[in-house]
Design a protein around this motif. Sequence first.
Motif, PDB file in Angstrom:
ATOM      1  N   ARG A  28      93.304 -11.107  36.550  1.00 37.33           N
ATOM      2  CA  ARG A  28      93.851 -12.549  36.674  1.00 37.33           C
ATOM      3  C   ARG A  28      93.889 -13.250  35.157  1.00 37.33           C
ATOM      4  O   ARG A  28      94.614 -13.718  34.565  1.00 37.33           O
ATOM      5  CB  ARG A  28      92.899 -13.397  37.462  1.00 37.33           C
ATOM      6  N   ASN A  29      92.679 -12.636  34.555  1.00 37.22           N
ATOM      7  CA  ASN A  29      92.448 -13.050  33.029  1.00 37.22           C
ATOM      8  C   ASN A  29      93.411 -12.424  32.025  1.00 37.22           C
ATOM      9  O   ASN A  29      93.613 -12.728  30.995  1.00 37.22           O
ATOM     10  CB  ASN A  29      91.147 -12.800  32.688  1.00 37.22           C
ATOM     11  N   GLN A  30      94.290 -11.483  32.552  1.00 32.84           N
ATOM     12  CA  GLN A  30      95.306 -10.999  31.762  1.00 32.84           C
ATOM     13  C   GLN A  30      96.635 -10.890  32.279  1.00 32.84           C
ATOM     14  O   GLN A  30      97.726 -10.034  32.368  1.00 32.84           O
ATOM     15  CB  GLN A  30      94.968  -9.479  31.615  1.00 32.84           C
ATOM     16  N   THR A  97      98.150  -1.952  25.942  1.00 34.84           N
ATOM     17  CA  THR A  97      97.277  -3.121  25.586  1.00 34.84           C
ATOM     18  C   THR A  97      96.730  -3.558  26.512  1.00 34.84           C
ATOM     19  O   THR A  97      95.433  -4.254  26.403  1.00 34.84           O
ATOM     20  CB  THR A  97      98.571  -4.207  25.091  1.00 34.84           C
ATOM     21  N   ASN A  98      97.159  -3.836  27.745  1.00 35.47           N
ATOM     22  CA  ASN A  98      96.499  -4.129  29.091  1.00 35.47           C
ATOM     23  C   ASN A  98      95.143  -3.145  29.183  1.00 35.47           C
ATOM     24  O   ASN A  98      94.200  -3.813  29.485  1.00 35.47           O
ATOM     25  CB  ASN A  98      97.378  -4.308  30.304  1.00 35.47           C
ATOM     26  N   TRP A  99      95.428  -1.813  29.042  1.00 40.66           N
ATOM     27  CA  TRP A  99      94.132  -1.073  29.165  1.00 40.66           C
ATOM     28  C   TRP A  99      93.071  -1.271  28.084  1.00 40.66           C
ATOM     29  O   TRP A  99      91.976  -1.612  28.573  1.00 40.66           O
ATOM     30  CB  TRP A  99      94.865   0.490  29.019  1.00 40.66           C
ATOM     31  N   ILE A 100      93.804  -1.354  27.136  1.00 43.87           N
ATOM     32  CA  ILE A 100      92.473  -1.671  26.056  1.00 43.87           C
ATOM     33  C   ILE A 100      91.809  -2.889  25.981  1.00 43.87           C
ATOM     34  O   ILE A 100      90.680  -3.136  25.951  1.00 43.87           O
ATOM     35  CB  ILE A 100      93.038  -1.252  24.616  1.00 43.87           C
ATOM     36  N   THR A 101      92.781  -3.861  26.332  1.00 40.76           N
ATOM     37  CA  THR A 101      92.091  -5.504  26.379  1.00 40.76           C
ATOM     38  C   THR A 101      91.112  -5.581  27.526  1.00 40.76           C
ATOM     39  O   THR A 101      90.182  -5.899  27.416  1.00 40.76           O
ATOM     40  CB  THR A 101      93.151  -6.421  26.462  1.00 40.76           C
ATOM     41  N   ALA A 102      91.456  -4.788  28.659  1.00 43.79           N
ATOM     42  CA  ALA A 102      90.606  -4.983  29.841  1.00 43.79           C
ATOM     43  C   ALA A 102      88.968  -4.236  29.627  1.00 43.79           C
ATOM     44  O   ALA A 102      88.374  -4.704  29.619  1.00 43.79           O
ATOM     45  CB  ALA A 102      91.272  -4.198  31.161  1.00 43.79           C
ATOM     46  N   ALA A 103      89.314  -2.970  28.840  1.00 39.89           N
ATOM     47  CA  ALA A 103      88.327  -2.264  28.668  1.00 39.89           C
ATOM     48  C   ALA A 103      87.453  -3.000  27.544  1.00 39.89           C
ATOM     49  O   ALA A 103      86.082  -3.052  27.419  1.00 39.89           O
ATOM     50  CB  ALA A 103      88.564  -0.891  28.158  1.00 39.89           C
ATOM     51  N   ALA A 104      88.069  -3.576  26.612  1.00 35.19           N
ATOM     52  CA  ALA A 104      87.270  -4.442  25.397  1.00 35.19           C
ATOM     53  C   ALA A 104      86.542  -5.677  26.228  1.00 35.19           C
ATOM     54  O   ALA A 104      85.574  -5.954  25.639  1.00 35.19           O
ATOM     55  CB  ALA A 104      88.468  -4.975  24.507  1.00 35.19           C
ATOM     56  N   VAL A 145      93.580  -1.686  35.661  1.00 34.55           N
ATOM     57  CA  VAL A 145      94.061  -2.851  35.594  1.00 34.55           C
ATOM     58  C   VAL A 145      95.386  -2.811  35.047  1.00 34.55           C
ATOM     59  O   VAL A 145      96.346  -3.556  35.292  1.00 34.55           O
ATOM     60  CB  VAL A 145      93.190  -3.458  34.478  1.00 34.55           C
ATOM     61  N   GLU A 146      95.725  -1.895  34.051  1.00 37.24           N
ATOM     62  CA  GLU A 146      97.055  -1.489  33.584  1.00 37.24           C
ATOM     63  C   GLU A 146      98.074  -1.068  34.668  1.00 37.24           C
ATOM     64  O   GLU A 146      99.117  -1.159  34.341  1.00 37.24           O
ATOM     65  CB  GLU A 146      96.991  -0.864  32.281  1.00 37.24           C
ATOM     66  N   ALA A 147      97.432  -0.102  35.287  1.00 34.47           N
ATOM     67  CA  ALA A 147      98.336   0.531  36.485  1.00 34.47           C
ATOM     68  C   ALA A 147      98.954  -0.294  37.514  1.00 34.47           C
ATOM     69  O   ALA A 147      99.883  -0.095  38.187  1.00 34.47           O
ATOM     70  CB  ALA A 147      97.564   1.637  37.177  1.00 34.47           C
TER      71      ALA A 147
END
Length: 620
Positions: A28-30, A97-104, A145-147
């Motif tokens: 939801r935050n992305q 981008t979604n993957w990295i930002t969720a992990a970050a 999250v990115e999948a």
Amino acid sequence: MQIRDLPYLDPGVPDTRSGLRYLVWLGRNQLGGQLKALAWGMLHFVSVMALPYGVGFAVQAVVERSGTRLALAGGLIALTTVGIAVGDTMLHRTAVTNWITAAARTQQLLARRTAELGSALTRRVAAGEVVAVSTGDVEKIGWFVEAVSRFLAAALTVVLVVVGLLVYQPALGVVVAIGVPVLALGVLPLLPRATRLADAQREKAGKATELASDTVAGLRVLRGIGGEELFLRRYRRASQEVRRAAVRSARMWSLITAVQVLLPGLLLIAVVWYGIGLVGEGRIEIGELVTVYSAVMLLSYPLRHFEEIAMAYSFSRPSARRAARVLSLERPSGGSGDASDGTPAGDLYDPASGLLAPAGTLTAVVCGDPDAAGRLAERLGGHAAEPEGLPSVLLGGVALDEQPRETARAAVLVQDKDPVLLSGSLTELLDVPASGEVSATEALAAAECADVLDALAQAALDGDPMGAPITERGRSLSGGQRQRLALARSLVADPEVLVLDEPTSAVDSHTEARIAEGVRALRTGRTTVVLTSSPLLLDRADRVVLVHESEVVAVGVHRELLHKEPRYREVVTRETEAERLAVRPGPGAGEAIGTDGDAGDITVAVAVASEIDIDIEETA
């Protein structure tokens, strides 16, 4: 949010009620990134699925010998090719981008919670679990999250293709419409077992990581006691359990993959068999059959994302559960910031145990249970969450849990029995928030760090010990050296109240006696509480408090308590009352040792031993 904009100024307040809720909160935050990935995914998948129509149109144009229709088919194929390339490129960019930002975001939240909890974190969660969450788990959380956006794009594309085939060629479209749900849901019965096996693998891998982390952290001690091989055998067994669990999980996922290949193949056979009959009857054109066949063949591409989302969720769910567990840990929230003016000062008083540490004095606290001493130290510093109904520790009559966390931490500093040294130079180690009244030189001298400075000077390129590198957790140093550097760091901070939990447990008796004198001299006028059972420290305290079963049962000075309090004597001398009476001197024995034979003579000898710096554990 772009990768270049990381880290977040504010990662937000996560929903840690469960692992699934945390994953939903991340998604939801992305939302913006998810919608971008969905849009690019639709362009990519629709372009892929439009390619069969162009091919079928071209085949039919050749059959009909129509150059115009063949040119149109070529243009359609070129257009779909561009859509495939652009869509795939941008989908990959947004997905990563979604993957990295969720992990970050997860790593940022973990780092913030680790800083807030401090040493209390590893008392509630194993250090290895924290490492596992901060490394492998954040990757799996980001993967799910990115999948999600790619799966939604694939699912919408499948629906559009089925509807399009029903409109384009109803006879074959019905076969596809019946077969596709079977393809999508055919592996559903296998997923629960695959999920359980994946959970079991992750659990065993987490335990193996914890064991490895704990073994590495205690490697120096293990070598000293000959326990290195024992722990290595334990880790080998744990790693073999992880391997077997991984093989079982891989077998199940390979079965799911095989089903995902088998079912589309069966659907293709059904479409070709039925379609050839329709062509023979003249109900459809050969180009239409090629279009439907190609579409069904390419449907396996978006359908693979159904398997991927199942795998991503299976692997990320336990990871998200562990992350939510760590992120849900909290300290007491503290007050609003208006509870008092400035940093509180005065007597430190614990209403629960009755412990009083008068302002400006060195108070030693003796607990028979080391774990109870650790809990008491946490409580005195406001680090432990108070059970309902239990009053807060008071400093100068002000409740610590009513103060803002920053104010409470500035007023009371707690050094636990296993302090952590961060990697960096000695200068960086001692660069802590401080009053400025105690210099690094004075603190190092009071903590008896001369030999540590000599060792660091030899390791430094320029011979300056203050610039010498200290490895993570100070593993290049001995236990006693780490303990003394941590003590020097605490002394530099010069808080209003300093609570030390067994600060000299890893040093020899001669060094311990000098440290006791140094700390006493440097902390003059400041409140210092030392939780210890060392006679060398107790004999130099202004006030000694005996805590038994979480309550203060005796207060006095060291020698007085040795004579009058059996429970105190038992903890300090490691000698039970029965053992003391069993060695009571007989008639005339008192003269032989220069005493009158009183039962307290042994304790007097202990006190004398502490006075002349004899190791009390060896003499007792």
